[in-house]
Design a protein around this motif. Structure first.
Motif, PDB file in Angstrom:
ATOM      1  N   ASP A 173       0.821  -1.211   0.000  1.00 51.68           N
ATOM      2  CA  ASP A 173       0.000   0.000   0.000  1.00 51.68           C
ATOM      3  C   ASP A 173       0.854   1.260   0.000  1.00 51.68           C
ATOM      4  O   ASP A 173       0.526   2.249  -0.664  1.00 51.68           O
ATOM      5  CB  ASP A 173      -0.927   0.019   1.229  1.00 51.68           C
ATOM      6  N   ALA A 174       1.952   1.240   0.758  1.00 51.61           N
ATOM      7  CA  ALA A 174       2.807   2.420   0.870  1.00 51.61           C
ATOM      8  C   ALA A 174       3.633   2.646  -0.388  1.00 51.61           C
ATOM      9  O   ALA A 174       3.913   3.799  -0.764  1.00 51.61           O
ATOM     10  CB  ALA A 174       3.726   2.284   2.080  1.00 51.61           C
ATOM     11  N   HIS A 175       4.030   1.549  -1.047  1.00 53.94           N
ATOM     12  CA  HIS A 175       4.902   1.655  -2.231  1.00 53.94           C
ATOM     13  C   HIS A 175       4.370   0.734  -3.329  1.00 53.94           C
ATOM     14  O   HIS A 175       4.975  -0.300  -3.644  1.00 53.94           O
ATOM     15  CB  HIS A 175       6.339   1.288  -1.870  1.00 53.94           C
ATOM     16  N   PRO A 176       3.249   1.084  -3.943  1.00 49.69           N
ATOM     17  CA  PRO A 176       2.642   0.209  -4.953  1.00 49.69           C
ATOM     18  C   PRO A 176       3.465   0.081  -6.229  1.00 49.69           C
ATOM     19  O   PRO A 176       3.192  -0.799  -7.048  1.00 49.69           O
ATOM     20  CB  PRO A 176       1.295   0.896  -5.240  1.00 49.69           C
ATOM     21  N   ASP A 177       4.490   0.917  -6.381  1.00 49.15           N
ATOM     22  CA  ASP A 177       5.304   0.901  -7.595  1.00 49.15           C
ATOM     23  C   ASP A 177       6.448  -0.098  -7.532  1.00 49.15           C
ATOM     24  O   ASP A 177       7.104  -0.354  -8.546  1.00 49.15           O
ATOM     25  CB  ASP A 177       5.879   2.299  -7.867  1.00 49.15           C
ATOM     26  N   ILE A 178       6.739  -0.679  -6.368  1.00 46.06           N
ATOM     27  CA  ILE A 178       7.881  -1.592  -6.266  1.00 46.06           C
ATOM     28  C   ILE A 178       7.416  -3.038  -6.410  1.00 46.06           C
ATOM     29  O   ILE A 178       6.258  -3.366  -6.160  1.00 46.06           O
ATOM     30  CB  ILE A 178       8.649  -1.411  -4.943  1.00 46.06           C
ATOM     31  N   GLN A 179       8.348  -3.904  -6.813  1.00 46.23           N
ATOM     32  CA  GLN A 179       8.081  -5.336  -6.871  1.00 46.23           C
ATOM     33  C   GLN A 179       8.495  -5.972  -5.548  1.00 46.23           C
ATOM     34  O   GLN A 179       9.579  -5.689  -5.030  1.00 46.23           O
ATOM     35  CB  GLN A 179       8.851  -5.978  -8.025  1.00 46.23           C
ATOM     36  N   ILE A 180       7.625  -6.822  -5.014  1.00 43.40           N
ATOM     37  CA  ILE A 180       7.886  -7.485  -3.737  1.00 43.40           C
ATOM     38  C   ILE A 180       7.958  -8.992  -3.969  1.00 43.40           C
ATOM     39  O   ILE A 180       7.012  -9.591  -4.504  1.00 43.40           O
ATOM     40  CB  ILE A 180       6.776  -7.168  -2.716  1.00 43.40           C
ATOM     41  N   TYR A 181       9.070  -9.598  -3.573  1.00 41.91           N
ATOM     42  CA  TYR A 181       9.275 -11.034  -3.735  1.00 41.91           C
ATOM     43  C   TYR A 181       9.370 -11.685  -2.354  1.00 41.91           C
ATOM     44  O   TYR A 181      10.187 -11.273  -1.523  1.00 41.91           O
ATOM     45  CB  TYR A 181      10.555 -11.313  -4.524  1.00 41.91           C
ATOM     46  N   CYS A 182       8.538 -12.701  -2.103  1.00 38.75           N
ATOM     47  CA  CYS A 182       8.523 -13.396  -0.823  1.00 38.75           C
ATOM     48  C   CYS A 182       8.678 -14.891  -1.049  1.00 38.75           C
ATOM     49  O   CYS A 182       8.073 -15.450  -1.966  1.00 38.75           O
ATOM     50  CB  CYS A 182       7.214 -13.142  -0.078  1.00 38.75           C
ATOM     51  N   GLY A 183       9.471 -15.528  -0.186  1.00 39.92           N
ATOM     52  CA  GLY A 183       9.624 -16.970  -0.275  1.00 39.92           C
ATOM     53  C   GLY A 183       8.419 -17.702   0.277  1.00 39.92           C
ATOM     54  O   GLY A 183       8.066 -18.781  -0.205  1.00 39.92           O
ATOM     55  N   HIS A 184       7.782 -17.130   1.305  1.00 43.08           N
ATOM     56  CA  HIS A 184       6.591 -17.761   1.877  1.00 43.08           C
ATOM     57  C   HIS A 184       5.775 -16.707   2.605  1.00 43.08           C
ATOM     58  O   HIS A 184       6.326 -15.832   3.280  1.00 43.08           O
ATOM     59  CB  HIS A 184       6.966 -18.873   2.857  1.00 43.08           C
ATOM     60  N   LEU A 185       4.454 -16.781   2.460  1.00 44.61           N
ATOM     61  CA  LEU A 185       3.545 -15.899   3.190  1.00 44.61           C
ATOM     62  C   LEU A 185       3.003 -16.672   4.383  1.00 44.61           C
ATOM     63  O   LEU A 185       2.276 -17.650   4.231  1.00 44.61           O
ATOM     64  CB  LEU A 185       2.404 -15.446   2.277  1.00 44.61           C
ATOM     65  N   ASP A 186       3.369 -16.228   5.588  1.00 42.69           N
ATOM     66  CA  ASP A 186       2.978 -16.922   6.808  1.00 42.69           C
ATOM     67  C   ASP A 186       1.593 -16.483   7.286  1.00 42.69           C
ATOM     68  O   ASP A 186       0.889 -15.736   6.607  1.00 42.69           O
ATOM     69  CB  ASP A 186       4.045 -16.721   7.880  1.00 42.69           C
ATOM     70  N   GLU A 187       1.212 -16.944   8.480  1.00 43.86           N
ATOM     71  CA  GLU A 187      -0.162 -16.771   8.948  1.00 43.86           C
ATOM     72  C   GLU A 187      -0.464 -15.367   9.473  1.00 43.86           C
ATOM     73  O   GLU A 187      -1.445 -14.737   9.080  1.00 43.86           O
ATOM     74  CB  GLU A 187      -0.457 -17.799  10.050  1.00 43.86           C
ATOM     75  N   CYS A 188       0.374 -14.863  10.395  1.00 44.55           N
ATOM     76  CA  CYS A 188       0.030 -13.616  11.068  1.00 44.55           C
ATOM     77  C   CYS A 188       1.200 -13.143  11.920  1.00 44.55           C
ATOM     78  O   CYS A 188       2.222 -13.822  12.026  1.00 44.55           O
ATOM     79  CB  CYS A 188      -1.198 -13.810  11.964  1.00 44.55           C
ATOM     80  N   LEU A 189       1.026 -11.973  12.533  1.00 47.06           N
ATOM     81  CA  LEU A 189       1.931 -11.481  13.565  1.00 47.06           C
ATOM     82  C   LEU A 189       1.359 -11.824  14.935  1.00 47.06           C
ATOM     83  O   LEU A 189       0.141 -11.775  15.134  1.00 47.06           O
ATOM     84  CB  LEU A 189       2.096  -9.964  13.460  1.00 47.06           C
ATOM     85  N   ASN A 190       2.226 -12.131  15.908  1.00 48.40           N
ATOM     86  CA  ASN A 190       1.741 -12.336  17.275  1.00 48.40           C
ATOM     87  C   ASN A 190       1.691 -10.997  18.011  1.00 48.40           C
ATOM     88  O   ASN A 190       1.923  -9.933  17.423  1.00 48.40           O
ATOM     89  CB  ASN A 190       2.593 -13.382  18.014  1.00 48.40           C
ATOM     90  N   ASP A 191       1.404 -11.024  19.298  1.00 56.53           N
ATOM     91  CA  ASP A 191       1.254  -9.791  20.074  1.00 56.53           C
ATOM     92  C   ASP A 191       2.546  -8.994  20.180  1.00 56.53           C
ATOM     93  O   ASP A 191       2.520  -7.792  20.450  1.00 56.53           O
ATOM     94  CB  ASP A 191       0.735 -10.112  21.482  1.00 56.53           C
ATOM     95  N   GLU A 192       3.687  -9.659  19.955  1.00 53.82           N
ATOM     96  CA  GLU A 192       4.977  -8.966  20.007  1.00 53.82           C
ATOM     97  C   GLU A 192       5.481  -8.617  18.612  1.00 53.82           C
ATOM     98  O   GLU A 192       6.630  -8.238  18.431  1.00 53.82           O
ATOM     99  CB  GLU A 192       6.001  -9.840  20.737  1.00 53.82           C
ATOM    100  N   CYS A 193       4.603  -8.765  17.619  1.00 63.86           N
ATOM    101  CA  CYS A 193       4.904  -8.419  16.226  1.00 63.86           C
ATOM    102  C   CYS A 193       5.982  -9.300  15.612  1.00 63.86           C
ATOM    103  O   CYS A 193       6.760  -8.855  14.762  1.00 63.86           O
ATOM    104  CB  CYS A 193       5.277  -6.932  16.082  1.00 63.86           C
ATOM    105  N   TYR A 194       6.028 -10.569  16.052  1.00 72.10           N
ATOM    106  CA  TYR A 194       6.863 -11.564  15.391  1.00 72.10           C
ATOM    107  C   TYR A 194       5.987 -12.395  14.457  1.00 72.10           C
ATOM    108  O   TYR A 194       4.820 -12.669  14.764  1.00 72.10           O
ATOM    109  CB  TYR A 194       7.558 -12.476  16.402  1.00 72.10           C
TER     110      TYR A 194
END
Length: 210
Positions: A173-194
């Motif tokens: 959303d912040a940088h819609p012009d860049i390409q983002i490559y991810c090896g895996h999309l995980d489930e969520c962040l926990n309460d400590e943002c991990y």
């Protein structure tokens, strides 16, 4: 999903990420796997590097053949964990220049703070690959790319081995012009943002500071 988001589902990438997740994987093995995943991801992320033809002579005849064009590549790891991915990219493009962006995350607010930023010259002419193994809240990635754009960078890619949906959305959303490559999309962040299930703190596991 955004056309600039690429979740890389290659079997080798998925296998190696699983080995990285395992709690008992030691520092040396974790570093090696990080390097190997970066190579495999880099192969995909760099498939659109510009080319030009030059005249060469093979053992049989003269011909015109393609080489990388222009100012080529800038690799910019986000310190410190991003350093673990640099050698993988350099093995693909040894002539690439390397910059560094130093950020740390406030453990209370989880907001990123800059302490260092040094980019290669002619950054506006280069394809820039920003490296961070973990895309968690997206705060560090957004801040790093803000810095790069402020210094004239235009052609930007971001590579993360593991991403959380929250961070991926924030960055896209912040940088819609860049390409983002991810090896895996995980489930969520926990309460400590991990990231969960994640693989722990990538920097600690790469540098053996657990």
């Amino acid at each position: 999903m955004n056309d600039n988001i690429f979740i890389l589902d290659h079997p080798l990438i998925q296998h190696k990420i699983t080995m990285m997740r395992v709690r008992s994987t030691g520092t040396n093995e974790f570093r090696r796997l990080t390097d190997e995943v970066a190579i495999l991801m880099g192969y995909e992320a760099l498939r659109d590097l510009p080319l030009k033809n030059i005249d060469i002579e093979t053992p049989l005849q003269k011909c015109s053949a393609p080489v990388l064009a222009g100012k080529k590549l800038a690799i910019v790891p986000i310190l410190r964990a991003g350093l673990g991915m640099v050698n993988g990219l350099l093995s693909l493009v040894p002539s690439a220049k390397v910059g560094h962006i130093g950020l740390y995350r406030d453990h209370i607010t989880h907001e990123p703070h800059e302490y260092y930023c040094k980019l290669p010259d002619s950054i506006e002419e280069r394809t820039i690959v920003v490296l961070d193994p973990m895309l968690a809240t997206g705060g560090s990635a957004c801040t790093a790319i803000d810095f790069i754009k402020q210094q004239g960078g235009k052609h930007i890619k971001f590579m993360a081995i593991i991403a959380a949906p929250e961070g991926l959305k924030k960055l896209a959303d912040a940088h819609p012009d860049i390409q983002i490559y991810c090896g895996h999309l995980d489930e969520c962040l926990n309460d400590e943002c991990y990231i969960c299930p994640g693989l722990g703190d990538a920097g600690d596991r790469i540098f053996g500071t657990i």
